[in-house]
Write an enzyme that holds these catalytic residues in place. Structure first.
Site, PDB file in Angstrom:
ATOM      1  N   GLU A 253       0.888  -1.169   0.000  1.00 57.51           N
ATOM      2  CA  GLU A 253       0.000   0.000   0.000  1.00 57.51           C
ATOM      3  C   GLU A 253       0.914   1.204   0.000  1.00 57.51           C
ATOM      4  O   GLU A 253       1.510   1.551   1.023  1.00 57.51           O
ATOM      5  CB  GLU A 253      -0.918  -0.034   1.232  1.00 57.51           C
ATOM      6  CG  GLU A 253      -2.074   0.942   1.148  1.00 57.51           C
ATOM      7  CD  GLU A 253      -1.730   2.300   1.733  1.00 57.51           C
ATOM      8  OE1 GLU A 253      -1.448   3.226   0.925  1.00 57.51           O
ATOM      9  OE2 GLU A 253      -1.745   2.445   2.953  1.00 57.51           O
ATOM     10  N   CYS A 291      -1.732   9.096   3.102  1.00 59.72           N
ATOM     11  CA  CYS A 291      -1.434   8.624   1.750  1.00 59.72           C
ATOM     12  C   CYS A 291      -2.555   8.946   0.763  1.00 59.72           C
ATOM     13  O   CYS A 291      -2.301   9.120  -0.421  1.00 59.72           O
ATOM     14  CB  CYS A 291      -1.144   7.133   1.759  1.00 59.72           C
ATOM     15  SG  CYS A 291      -2.455   6.129   2.473  1.00 59.72           S
TER      16      CYS A 291
END
Length: 486
Positions: A253, A291
């Site tokens: 990720e 993120c």
């Protein structure tokens, strides 16, 4: 509520270690830039012991019935909720985010573990009808992949480990978790919840140390079957390459560069008020160290001036301060290196002709604070338009036609989160289908929920966490066929 920091320790082979062979390093409070603890660092001896322990733990844990794994994980989630105040305070002290954000992170982490615990009971297989005589059955099932090496960063030091631990443990895997050296105590308290809930001692190990040493050592170890990493694109590529050399399963990720398309029908009156409030809150949450944080805002050219001015004004009003202060709306950056990187982003954007509307400087106060920063009309060649700033910087860009906005939104090789605002249902569906991202939020930014898969496309990652998909990445598919013995 206590404001005392809990000095971090490592957990290796069933033992808490306050000293380790790799030495030690200080842990800092980013709101004051002062040392608050000492973190022991693992060397080769502790790393080898953790890998061996994970293998022993896996042999034990894989045989525990899914329902019994569920019971232990549910108990760990409940302990996390009960200890939320203490853990959130430690999180704020070592990471900097406002205490309310920290507590939400802890409580949401418990929800993630809860959901994955339930999924332990739902790893369904199937039977397939034989096509020839003499074959009694074909069975396809999912089995745990094995010991997992999991690497997590400092921006969500409870949430991100919870995603990996919840899914891996629910699947029947053991885990060696490596949190960021900047924020080790938050993960340590999470690990304690699992152990106090009855998780067998060697099923979980927690290490910190030199990141390059820890990652390369663990990935090369024969005991480790799976690598899971949350981090930057550069780090993800490096660890992915190392995992591939050893044919280890890999989930990444990685970073993003989230676009936000604001359609013309959302640029006036109450609609504009709604978009601005949502956007400023989402942009500067955790000081932009998210993120899936919105970065590039695409606005119709005719509304660019109004939108930019109001966005900048709202950003300038945000109250900076210690996360322990209830009045604080944005805390510090996590460490001094982030300040230096923000300054490089600003200098490059200004040098290339972008208009600086707000912020752009480190705050004149102790700690690692950077002003909420807003640019407009940044050149596509600027670093801000090419790389994730991972900080409190937004850029507002004009578009003439919706197709142009979609094209600009999809122009980068990153595709984690993306967002759009419109009151038209047809346009909403068009945007959802046309924007390239693993997660697209229409009229809101809440794309990360325990029930939903979290992951990106393109260079933003491989695989998903959370949701029903999360647990599957910690399993292998196994086929068993049984024929008549004679």
């Amino acid at each position: 509520m206590t404001t005392t920091f809990v000095n971090p320790a490592l957990y290796v082979a069933g033992q808490w270690l306050e000293k380790a062979s790799g030495g030690a390093r200080p842990v800092f409070n980013p709101a004051t830039a002062t040392e608050i603890g000492q973190l022991p660092l693992a060397g080769p001896a502790e790393l080898a012991a953790a890998a061996e322990s994970a293998q022993h733990g896996f042999e034990q844990w894989r045989r525990v019935r899914p329902h019994d794994r569920y019971v232990i994980l549910r108990r760990a989630a409940e302990l996390l909720r009960q200890r939320a105040d203490e853990i959130a305070t430690v999180l704020t002290l070592e990471q900097g985010k406002p205490l309310a954000e920290a507590k939400r992170e802890v409580v949401l982490s418990a929800d993630i573990i809860d959901f994955q615990a339930e999924e332990a009971k739902r790893l369904y297989g199937r039977t397939v009808a034989p096509r020839v005589d003499g074959i009694l059955s074909h069975t396809v099932s999912r089995v745990p992949v094995g010991p997992v090496a999991a690497f997590t960063p400092w921006n969500f030091p409870v949430n991100l480990p919870s995603r990996k631990l919840g899914s891996a443990l629910a699947a029947g895997c053991s885990v060696v978790i490596k949190p960021a050296e900047e924020t080790p105590a938050s993960c340590m308290l999470l690990v304690r919840c699992f152990l106090d809930a009855g998780l067998p001692a060697e099923v979980i190990n927690m290490l910190c140390g030199d990141p390059a040493l820890v990652s390369s050592f663990l990935i090369e170890r024969p005991e480790i079957a799976k690598v899971s990493v949350t981090g930057s694109v550069a780090v993800g590529k490096l660890l992915g390459e190392q995992a591939a050399r050893h044919v280890k399963r890999f989930t990444g990720e990685l970073g993003g560069h989230a676009p936000v398309i604001v359609c013309e029908d959302m640029c006036e009156g109450a609609a504009l008020d709604f978009v601005l409030k949502q956007s400023v809150t989402a942009k500067y949450r955790n000081a932009g160290q998210v993120c899936a944080s919105p970065i590039r805002f695409y606005v119709p050219r005719a509304q660019l001036a109004t939108f930019s001015e109001r966005f900048a004004a709202a950003a300038q009003k945000l109250q900076l301060g210690s996360g322990l202060d209830a009045a604080t709306q944005m805390g510090p950056l996590a460490h001094a290196r982030r300040i230096e990187d923000m300054e490089r982003f600003v200098d490059d954007a200004v040098g290339q002709g972008a208009r600086l509307l707000a912020g752009g400087h480190r705050a004149d106060r102790p700690g690692w604070f950077f002003e909420p920063t807003v640019f407009a009309e940044a050149p596509p060649t600027s670093r801000l338009m090419q790389q994730e700033p991972f900080g409190p910087i937004a850029v507002i860009q004009p578009f003439d036609e919706l197709d142009d906005a979609i094209s600009q939104a999809n122009a980068l090789p990153y595709a984690l989160g993306a967002y759009a605002f419109t009151s038209d249902l047809h346009t909403a569906h068009r945007l959802g289908e046309s924007i390239e991202a693993g997660m697209v939020g229409i009229n809101h930014f809440g794309v990360s929920q325990p029930e939903l898969p979290f992951g990106g496309h393109k260079e933003s990652g491989i695989g998903q966490e959370q949701g029903a998909e999360g647990i599957t990445h910690y399993t292998e598919v196994k086929t068993i066929t049984v024929g008549q013995p004679f």
